[in-house]
Design an enzyme around this catalytic site. Structure first.
Site, PDB file in Angstrom:
ATOM      1  N   SER A 232      -9.652  44.796  84.157  1.00 44.65           N
ATOM      2  CA  SER A 232     -10.448  43.636  83.757  1.00 44.65           C
ATOM      3  C   SER A 232      -9.687  42.583  82.961  1.00 44.65           C
ATOM      4  CB  SER A 232     -11.672  44.092  82.958  1.00 44.65           C
ATOM      5  OG  SER A 232     -11.293  44.882  81.850  1.00 44.65           O
TER       6      SER A 232
ATOM      7  N   ASP B 259     -16.345  42.738  71.978  1.00 40.55           N
ATOM      8  CA  ASP B 259     -16.419  44.124  72.445  1.00 40.55           C
ATOM      9  C   ASP B 259     -15.199  44.951  72.052  1.00 40.55           C
ATOM     10  OD1 ASP B 259     -14.425  43.219  74.168  1.00 40.55           O
ATOM     11  OD2 ASP B 259     -15.627  43.418  75.980  1.00 40.55           O
TER      12      ASP B 259
ATOM     13  N   HIS C 107     -11.748  43.534  75.496  1.00 36.49           N
ATOM     14  CA  HIS C 107     -11.201  42.456  76.314  1.00 36.49           C
ATOM     15  C   HIS C 107     -10.578  41.364  75.454  1.00 36.49           C
ATOM     16  CE1 HIS C 107     -14.301  44.221  79.082  1.00 36.49           C
ATOM     17  NE2 HIS C 107     -13.216  44.228  79.835  1.00 36.49           N
TER      18      HIS C 107
END
Length: 314
Positions: free
Chosen positions: A61, A277, A280
């Site tokens: 990601s 979070d 990321h």
């Protein structure tokens, strides 16, 4: 290779990866907009048939990009006519974020490191007459704007969020899709593969066995990519983890630092700001990482003699 059944969440991750692979692997036409809706797709770039310096974007990601878009976008994220992206349907279109929107389809993609990376490479080429010389000779197709000697970059998105490194092993759908897209990129107008940009490993921090096996799997991946893409000197720039999903981030980071293969270099993201979070990279971090990756690539190229550079791009 089948992983042990005891791994938590593995089925969910594998299913998500398999879904994204439908787009990575030359899917049937029905998976894409029909000709009647082609106006909703980005138009094919007028530079599509020009030789390009290509970069394969792979991993999970943080490579696909989860940075939140800002308004207005920072300049390194704006489109540039000589900066192209290989879409999921293998057309060359003008690159604009999110680069992985039609690749990493099970999540909402945002800003990643590839656009600022590419802008920095283009900027360097415009101030150095030697940079474009490592590309194959321009094609005979007329060049829009008459800039036949100007560098054209081609980004090849392949990253899928939540994937573990075993999912990128030879024979697995993600690996085969990435190789197929890289080959299509080289064939689509000609060009040279400059490097693989690899940012992955957060998902391998969940279990200690995965973390400890990371280094060997990464070395195998590099060897397989070089063999299957016919480029024994292919440069691989891996990003050192800035975060992890589990408790074994340090083990994976140690493995990344311990890779002992020629033309594999590490750009460390540790210390770059994270999103809320804590997994990321933030938009600011992705912008900085893109610059760091570009600097690493440019320094690597500047250290090579002309014969080595020619060999890399063959």
């Amino acid at each position: 290779m089948k992983p042990p059944a005891r791994r938590p969440l593995l089925g969910v991750l594998a299913a998500a990866a398999a879904l994204s692979c439908l787009l990575l692997l030359a899917p049937p036409p029905r998976l894409f907009p029909s000709s009647s809706s082609s106006s909703t797709r980005a138009p094919t770039s007028p530079y599509a048939h020009r030789p390009k310096l290509l970069f394969l974007l792979a991993g999970q990601s943080n490579m696909a990009g989860r940075g939140a878009p800002t308004s207005p976008l920072p300049a390194p994220y704006l489109p540039h006519p000589r900066l192209l992206r290989l879409a999921a349907d293998r057309r060359w279109v003008t690159a604009s974020p999110p680069l992985h929107a039609d690749i990493d389809t099970h999540k909402t993609c945002g800003l990643g490191p590839a656009m600022p990376f590419a802008h920095r490479i283009l900027l360097s080429s415009s101030s150095s007459s030697s940079s474009p010389s490592s590309l194959p000779a321009p094609s005979t197709v007329s060049d829009p704007g008459g800039e036949e000697d100007r560098l054209v970059l081609g980004l090849v998105p392949c990253a899928v969020g939540g994937t573990r490194i075993w999912m990128w092993a030879r024979g697995q759908p993600l690996y085969e899709a990435a190789v197929a897209r890289a080959r299509a990129a080289v064939a689509g107008g000609g060009g040279a593969l400059g490097a693989v940009l690899w940012f992955q490993g957060e998902s391998d921090t969940i279990e200690v066995d995965d973390a400890r096996a990371y280094g060997g799997k990464m070395e195998r991946l590099v060897a397989d990519l070089r063999e299957d893409l016919g480029s024994p000197n292919l440069l691989v720039i891996q990003v050192g983890l800035a975060s992890g999903e589990g408790n074994y981030t340090d083990i994976v980071r140690d493995a990344q630092r311990s890779i002992n293969l020629p033309n594999v270099i590490l750009v460390d993201a540790m210390g770059l700001p994270l999103s809320d979070d804590q997994l990321h990279l933030s938009t600011e971090a992705q912008l900085r990482l893109g610059e760091m990756l570009a600097q690493a690539y440019l320094e690597f190229e500047s250290s090579r003699d002309p014969k080595a550079i020619e060999s890399l791009h063959q």
